[in-house]
Design a protein around this motif. Sequence first.
Motif, PDB file in Angstrom:
ATOM      1  N   SER A 285       0.473  -1.396  -0.472  1.00 48.56           N
ATOM      2  CA  SER A 285      -0.168  -0.282  -0.211  1.00 48.56           C
ATOM      3  C   SER A 285       1.045   1.734   0.165  1.00 48.56           C
ATOM      4  N   LEU A 286       1.957   1.304   0.499  1.00 50.42           N
ATOM      5  CA  LEU A 286       3.199   2.106   0.494  1.00 50.42           C
ATOM      6  C   LEU A 286       3.331   2.487  -1.065  1.00 50.42           C
ATOM      7  N   LEU A 287       3.086   2.438  -1.995  1.00 53.68           N
ATOM      8  CA  LEU A 287       3.303   1.897  -3.068  1.00 53.68           C
ATOM      9  C   LEU A 287       2.549   3.271  -3.184  1.00 53.68           C
ATOM     10  N   ASN A 288       1.678   3.036  -3.693  1.00 49.22           N
ATOM     11  CA  ASN A 288       0.294   4.356  -4.427  1.00 49.22           C
ATOM     12  C   ASN A 288       0.709   5.559  -4.733  1.00 49.22           C
ATOM     13  N   PRO A 289       1.149   6.518  -3.841  1.00 45.22           N
ATOM     14  CA  PRO A 289       2.358   7.526  -4.859  1.00 45.22           C
ATOM     15  C   PRO A 289       3.025   7.351  -6.222  1.00 45.22           C
ATOM     16  N   VAL A 290       3.890   6.209  -6.200  1.00 49.86           N
ATOM     17  CA  VAL A 290       4.378   6.148  -7.320  1.00 49.86           C
ATOM     18  C   VAL A 290       3.777   4.719  -8.245  1.00 49.86           C
ATOM     19  N   LYS A 291       2.726   4.961  -7.886  1.00 43.77           N
ATOM     20  CA  LYS A 291       2.806   3.400  -8.597  1.00 43.77           C
ATOM     21  C   LYS A 291       2.684   3.656 -10.119  1.00 43.77           C
TER      22      LYS A 291
ATOM     23  N   ASN B 100      12.446   9.632   3.800  1.00 46.40           N
ATOM     24  CA  ASN B 100      11.001  10.169   2.900  1.00 46.40           C
ATOM     25  C   ASN B 100      11.161   9.347   1.740  1.00 46.40           C
ATOM     26  N   SER B 101      11.614   8.601   1.499  1.00 47.75           N
ATOM     27  CA  SER B 101      11.975   7.574   0.509  1.00 47.75           C
ATOM     28  C   SER B 101      11.305   6.251   0.906  1.00 47.75           C
ATOM     29  N   LEU B 102      10.945   5.498   0.251  1.00 50.53           N
ATOM     30  CA  LEU B 102      10.522   4.233   0.089  1.00 50.53           C
ATOM     31  C   LEU B 102      11.768   2.983  -0.916  1.00 50.53           C
ATOM     32  N   MET B 103      11.455   1.908  -0.111  1.00 50.62           N
ATOM     33  CA  MET B 103      12.452   0.861  -0.589  1.00 50.62           C
ATOM     34  C   MET B 103      12.163   0.098  -0.892  1.00 50.62           C
ATOM     35  N   PHE B 104      11.965  -0.781  -2.317  1.00 45.62           N
ATOM     36  CA  PHE B 104      12.074  -2.325  -2.982  1.00 45.62           C
ATOM     37  C   PHE B 104      13.219  -2.696  -2.129  1.00 45.62           C
ATOM     38  N   ASN B 105      12.579  -4.286  -1.815  1.00 49.86           N
ATOM     39  CA  ASN B 105      13.049  -4.980  -1.221  1.00 49.86           C
ATOM     40  C   ASN B 105      12.979  -6.319  -1.773  1.00 49.86           C
ATOM     41  N   ASP B 106      14.222  -7.111  -3.173  1.00 49.83           N
ATOM     42  CA  ASP B 106      14.016  -8.257  -3.401  1.00 49.83           C
ATOM     43  C   ASP B 106      14.167  -9.442  -2.655  1.00 49.83           C
ATOM     44  N   LEU B 107      13.663 -10.031  -1.913  1.00 52.79           N
ATOM     45  CA  LEU B 107      14.049 -11.339  -0.839  1.00 52.79           C
ATOM     46  C   LEU B 107      14.465 -12.560  -1.399  1.00 52.79           C
ATOM     47  N   ARG B 108      14.452 -12.074  -2.493  1.00 45.40           N
ATOM     48  CA  ARG B 108      15.351 -13.913  -3.569  1.00 45.40           C
ATOM     49  C   ARG B 108      16.691 -13.880  -3.368  1.00 45.40           C
ATOM     50  N   PHE B 109      17.373 -12.426  -2.795  1.00 40.90           N
ATOM     51  CA  PHE B 109      18.821 -12.547  -2.568  1.00 40.90           C
ATOM     52  C   PHE B 109      19.154 -12.615  -1.188  1.00 40.90           C
ATOM     53  N   GLY B 110      17.582 -12.778  -0.155  1.00 40.75           N
ATOM     54  CA  GLY B 110      18.762 -13.277   1.050  1.00 40.75           C
ATOM     55  C   GLY B 110      18.137 -11.850   1.973  1.00 40.75           C
ATOM     56  N   GLN B 111      18.568 -12.217   3.583  1.00 38.86           N
ATOM     57  CA  GLN B 111      18.838 -10.665   4.032  1.00 38.86           C
ATOM     58  C   GLN B 111      20.548 -10.673   4.181  1.00 38.86           C
ATOM     59  N   MET B 112      20.758  -9.073   5.176  1.00 37.70           N
ATOM     60  CA  MET B 112      21.353  -9.163   5.021  1.00 37.70           C
ATOM     61  C   MET B 112      21.473  -9.867   7.237  1.00 37.70           C
ATOM     62  N   ILE B 113      22.953 -11.171   6.544  1.00 43.12           N
ATOM     63  CA  ILE B 113      23.136 -11.588   8.025  1.00 43.12           C
ATOM     64  C   ILE B 113      21.804 -12.169   9.019  1.00 43.12           C
ATOM     65  N   GLY B 114      20.964 -12.254   8.317  1.00 38.11           N
ATOM     66  CA  GLY B 114      19.395 -12.502   9.111  1.00 38.11           C
ATOM     67  C   GLY B 114      19.614 -13.699   9.615  1.00 38.11           C
ATOM     68  N   TRP B 115      20.018 -15.110   9.951  1.00 44.19           N
ATOM     69  CA  TRP B 115      20.346 -15.857  10.837  1.00 44.19           C
ATOM     70  C   TRP B 115      21.016 -15.832  12.303  1.00 44.19           C
ATOM     71  N   TYR B 116      21.589 -13.750  12.447  1.00 45.69           N
ATOM     72  CA  TYR B 116      22.122 -13.822  13.213  1.00 45.69           C
ATOM     73  C   TYR B 116      21.067 -12.598  13.300  1.00 45.69           C
ATOM     74  N   LYS B 117      20.649 -11.938  12.677  1.00 48.94           N
ATOM     75  CA  LYS B 117      19.969 -10.737  13.257  1.00 48.94           C
ATOM     76  C   LYS B 117      18.038 -10.782  12.156  1.00 48.94           C
TER      77      LYS B 117
ATOM     78  N   TYR C  77      16.162   1.817  -4.061  1.00 46.44           N
ATOM     79  CA  TYR C  77      15.769   3.350  -3.750  1.00 46.44           C
ATOM     80  C   TYR C  77      14.678   3.814  -4.857  1.00 46.44           C
ATOM     81  N   LEU C  78      13.537   3.824  -4.364  1.00 42.98           N
ATOM     82  CA  LEU C  78      12.798   4.432  -5.757  1.00 42.98           C
ATOM     83  C   LEU C  78      12.432   5.874  -6.078  1.00 42.98           C
ATOM     84  N   GLN C  79      12.689   6.170  -5.076  1.00 46.37           N
ATOM     85  CA  GLN C  79      13.340   7.464  -4.943  1.00 46.37           C
ATOM     86  C   GLN C  79      14.542   8.117  -4.668  1.00 46.37           C
ATOM     87  N   ARG C  80      15.227   7.246  -4.774  1.00 50.16           N
ATOM     88  CA  ARG C  80      16.552   8.011  -4.994  1.00 50.16           C
ATOM     89  C   ARG C  80      17.381   8.690  -3.994  1.00 50.16           C
TER      90      ARG C  80
END
Length: 335
Positions: free
Chosen positions: A245-251, A274-291, A301-304
């Motif tokens: 739903s956060l994508l409505n302003p930049v859809k 003030n920016s929106l960030m698009f995450n592609d989950l297929r490439f994993g988390q940054m140290i997700g097993w730890y945090k 970054y959609l609004q760069r």
Amino acid sequence: MDSLTHIVLGACIGEVFIGKKAGKRALLLGAVAQSLPDIDFVASFWLPTTRDLIAHRGITHSFLFLLIVTPLLAWLADKWRRPHNIAFTTWLWFFATELMTHLTLDCFNAYGTGLLEPFSHQRFCLHAMFVADPLFTIFPLAVTIALLFMRTDHKRKRWAAIAIGWCVFYLIIDVVNKSIVEAAVKRVAGQKNITYRRHFTTPTPLNNLLWYVVLEDDKGYHIGYRSVFDTKPDIDFTYFPRNDSLLNPVKDLDELKDLFIFSQGYYTIEKEGNSLMFNDLRFGQMIGWYKPRAGFVFHYYLQRPYGNNMVVQRGRFANWDKAVFKSMLHRIKGE
């Protein structure tokens, strides 16, 4: 796969096919032939980032490319440095094997490969191997270096064949480990009454023992980790809402449409300042097993407010230190 893996495995295949007749030039020919599909990297010089993400592993990683380029390369090689005693059919099989090996290996990791381009834009992905796995690459690398100095013909071919055999064996291990993890995920999801419409499991960095697990439901994702050595019957999942739903302003952003295609629908949206960030989950988390609440490797970054260079891998080893590495080894040992 990473470029080094394609180079050294290609060199070993070259030695097996034409090493006896072409000498050490077979190593170079093999390395170049197997690296050829990655010529699509030149598109990054003129394409926008999101278009380049879709173009990579596209037409140059397709069966059509293989069918067209294989006879062309065979014809060029047959005409090169005549006279020689290498049959045209040998050249055909050599180049077909090199290119097919590249396509097959790339299907094993998370990025996805457009085997049916341009007739279908479907990406094929087994999620069974990390893009760079030292244990997979180390043996063909060592053999390739040895072949640069080794003189005895029959020993050269034997060692090259053993290196190729190791790679095949390792891929089998990848598939077996994935099946172990998949069975555990299915069992745990049933026990926890987690309803999901699709999922994937894929290895964490540089190994095939600790796996990243994503279960998608209508509003987000259950994310956890599973080692092939885990004995406990549970998986600790952390929930990440999709927040679309956060994508409505930049859809209407063109790059957003590209990201939807590229991510295959596995994405979350975050607000950073003030920016929106698009995450592609297929490439994993940054140290997700730890945090468990760690951010995702692929974040665009959609609004760069910041650049989007090296977007696929820029977060891959962010925040790694001795403690993180030790935690990975501990987690691999199982719980």
